[in-house]
Enzyme design. Structure first.
Site, PDB file in Angstrom:
ATOM      1  N   GLU A 101       0.826  -1.215   0.000  1.00 30.77           N
ATOM      2  CA  GLU A 101       0.000   0.000   0.000  1.00 30.77           C
ATOM      3  C   GLU A 101       0.861   1.266   0.000  1.00 30.77           C
ATOM      4  O   GLU A 101       0.358   2.348   0.323  1.00 30.77           O
ATOM      5  CB  GLU A 101      -0.952   0.017   1.209  1.00 30.77           C
ATOM      6  CG  GLU A 101      -1.868  -1.187   1.338  1.00 30.77           C
ATOM      7  CD  GLU A 101      -2.931  -1.305   0.252  1.00 30.77           C
ATOM      8  OE1 GLU A 101      -2.960  -0.458  -0.664  1.00 30.77           O
ATOM      9  OE2 GLU A 101      -3.708  -2.268   0.308  1.00 30.77           O
TER      10      GLU A 101
ATOM     11  N   HIS B 299      -3.031   2.128   8.429  1.00 24.71           N
ATOM     12  CA  HIS B 299      -4.065   1.259   7.867  1.00 24.71           C
ATOM     13  C   HIS B 299      -4.189   0.015   8.729  1.00 24.71           C
ATOM     14  O   HIS B 299      -3.188  -0.644   9.022  1.00 24.71           O
ATOM     15  CB  HIS B 299      -3.682   0.885   6.422  1.00 24.71           C
ATOM     16  CG  HIS B 299      -4.532  -0.191   5.823  1.00 24.71           C
ATOM     17  ND1 HIS B 299      -5.906  -0.113   5.794  1.00 24.71           N
ATOM     18  CD2 HIS B 299      -4.210  -1.373   5.229  1.00 24.71           C
ATOM     19  CE1 HIS B 299      -6.386  -1.204   5.194  1.00 24.71           C
ATOM     20  NE2 HIS B 299      -5.380  -1.986   4.860  1.00 24.71           N
TER      21      HIS B 299
ATOM     22  N   HIS C 279      -7.107  -3.409  10.028  1.00 22.01           N
ATOM     23  CA  HIS C 279      -8.271  -4.237   9.673  1.00 22.01           C
ATOM     24  C   HIS C 279      -9.113  -4.502  10.933  1.00 22.01           C
ATOM     25  O   HIS C 279      -9.218  -5.644  11.379  1.00 22.01           O
ATOM     26  CB  HIS C 279      -7.802  -5.585   9.098  1.00 22.01           C
ATOM     27  CG  HIS C 279      -7.078  -5.515   7.794  1.00 22.01           C
ATOM     28  ND1 HIS C 279      -6.491  -6.624   7.201  1.00 22.01           N
ATOM     29  CD2 HIS C 279      -6.844  -4.484   6.950  1.00 22.01           C
ATOM     30  CE1 HIS C 279      -5.919  -6.262   6.057  1.00 22.01           C
ATOM     31  NE2 HIS C 279      -6.111  -4.973   5.879  1.00 22.01           N
TER      32      HIS C 279
ATOM     33  N   GLU D 212     -18.398  11.454  22.253  1.00 23.12           N
ATOM     34  CA  GLU D 212     -17.084  12.014  21.919  1.00 23.12           C
ATOM     35  C   GLU D 212     -16.748  11.895  20.419  1.00 23.12           C
ATOM     36  O   GLU D 212     -15.809  12.536  19.956  1.00 23.12           O
ATOM     37  CB  GLU D 212     -15.991  11.295  22.714  1.00 23.12           C
ATOM     38  CG  GLU D 212     -16.074  11.503  24.217  1.00 23.12           C
ATOM     39  CD  GLU D 212     -15.572  12.876  24.651  1.00 23.12           C
ATOM     40  OE1 GLU D 212     -14.449  13.233  24.303  1.00 23.12           O
ATOM     41  OE2 GLU D 212     -16.329  13.587  25.331  1.00 23.12           O
TER      42      GLU D 212
ATOM     43  N   HIS E 231     -12.796  -4.116   3.863  1.00 20.07           N
ATOM     44  CA  HIS E 231     -11.339  -4.242   3.939  1.00 20.07           C
ATOM     45  C   HIS E 231     -10.761  -3.649   5.232  1.00 20.07           C
ATOM     46  O   HIS E 231     -10.137  -4.366   6.006  1.00 20.07           O
ATOM     47  CB  HIS E 231     -10.703  -3.586   2.702  1.00 20.07           C
ATOM     48  CG  HIS E 231      -9.223  -3.713   2.643  1.00 20.07           C
ATOM     49  ND1 HIS E 231      -8.501  -3.814   1.467  1.00 20.07           N
ATOM     50  CD2 HIS E 231      -8.285  -3.761   3.625  1.00 20.07           C
ATOM     51  CE1 HIS E 231      -7.223  -3.935   1.734  1.00 20.07           C
ATOM     52  NE2 HIS E 231      -7.058  -3.897   3.028  1.00 20.07           N
TER      53      HIS E 231
HETATM   54  P1  13P Z   1       1.107  -5.484   3.117  1.00 22.20           P
HETATM   55  O1  13P Z   1       1.543  -6.725   3.848  1.00 22.20           O
HETATM   56  O2  13P Z   1       1.705  -5.417   1.727  1.00 22.20           O
HETATM   57  O3  13P Z   1       1.372  -4.241   3.926  1.00 22.20           O
HETATM   58  O4  13P Z   1      -0.458  -5.577   2.883  1.00 22.20           O
HETATM   59  C1  13P Z   1      -1.342  -5.709   3.957  1.00 22.20           C
HETATM   60  C2  13P Z   1      -2.647  -5.043   3.722  1.00 22.20           C
HETATM   61  O5  13P Z   1      -3.366  -4.798   4.663  1.00 22.20           O
HETATM   62  C3  13P Z   1      -3.034  -4.655   2.347  1.00 22.20           C
HETATM   63  O6  13P Z   1      -4.128  -3.807   2.331  1.00 22.20           O
HETATM   64 ZN    ZN Z   2      -5.343  -3.985   4.181  1.00 21.53          ZN
END
Ligand code: 13P
Ligand code: ZN
Length: 274
Positions: free
Chosen positions: A118, A142, A144, A172, A213
């Site tokens: 990314e 980023h 998940h 909040e 995602h």
């Molecule tokens: P990477 O291992 O390349 O950072 O990818 C993980 C991910 O969350 C892709 O969206």
């Molecule tokens: Zn990801």
């Protein structure tokens, strides 16, 4: 100045944040990535320990205003759960060249590898935030997180609807993300297309929800960026619990939000109020 890059406080802060995210369960396997735009004085403090012998490689995006900047970035396919115990194997420092089109690794990933897939999204988001915040924002994160992803399967993929519901879930929330959250429809990750869609939204928002995602957050420092992710995920978790108890029966009104904005001196995104 240091015997090892690992001694530098910005590296310690990065590792602490990555590990906290892992402990929250937001980083299964190699899920998620983290980048930090290193300050001039910080890179100077470790420069003698960097290796400038590697070739430059295309970023997959052009980020002219990031030319000659350095970033601390997680490695592609590397597990967040290993960053604390094997830092040099799992993260790296990259240098952007003087065209803003290429990067090279100058430290880290000692057992091989490349920066996160990314990287285009991270660098394009940094590029937009450098301009939008006058250089204040330095962290792009980023993750998940379960509940934030879950709500993208049941709610319309609409920034206003999702922001409004998350604002309602915890008083909040409008204080933490007064501009709201941008939503990106499902796209193939890792490429320029999702990077462009995200960075367009990052002009306006500090948080972006990628449907089915995960979440991207931008912030001034590690604590504030982590705190934003944490708040969004907690609000999403409350929503999931509320739905599982039969759905919303009463909530905060828009007049309530306006009162809150007045008392807290916030500029709430009026487009997201009714
Ligand atoms: P990477 O291992 O390349 O950072 O990818 C993980 C991910 O969350 C892709 O969206
Ligand atoms: Zn990801």
């Amino acid at each position: 100045m240091y015997n090892s890059v690992l001694e530098a406080p910005f590296v310690k802060g990065y590792v602490k944040m990555a590990n906290e995210g892992y402990e929250r369960g937001w980083h299964e396997r190699n899920g998620g990535n983290l980048s930090y735009r290193i300050k001039k004085e910080e890179i100077e403090s470790v420069k003698a320990l960097l290796d400038f012998s590697k070739e430059f490689t295309p970023i997959g995006a052009t980020v002219e205003n990031l030319k000659n900047e350095y970033f601390l970035v997680s490695g592609s396919g590397k597990f967040f759960g290993n960053i604390k115990s094997a830092t040099e194997e799992n993260i790296c420092i990259v240098e952007v060249d003087d065209t803003g089109k290429n990067y090279r690794i100058v430290w880290g990933l000692v057992a091989g590898g490349r920066p996160t897939s990314e990287l285009p999204a991270h660098l394009m988001n940094h590029s937009v935030k450098l301009t939008a915040t006058n250089g204040e924002h330095r962290v792009i994160y980023h993750a998940h997180p379960v509940n934030a992803i879950a709500i993208t399967f049941v709610l319309p993929l609409d920034s206003k609807i999702i922001t409004h519901l998350l604002w309602e879930m915890m008083t909040e929330c409008p204080v933490i993300f007064p501009q709201g959250i941008g939503v990106v429809e499902w796209m193939v990750p890792g490429g320029e297309k999702i990077a462009i869609a995200s960075s367009e939204l990052m002009k306006k928002f500090d948080a972006i929800l990628w449907a089915h995602h995960g979440v991207f957050c931008s912030g001034i420092d590690f604590d504030l960026t982590f705190g934003l992710m944490d708040t969004i995920e907690k609000a999403a978790e409350i929503y999931v619990k509320v739905q599982s108890m039969g759905g919303i029966k009463q909530s905060i009104t828009d007049d309530g939000f306006r009162e809150l904005a007045k008392d807290f001196g916030l500029t709430l995104n009026e487009d997201f109020l009714n």
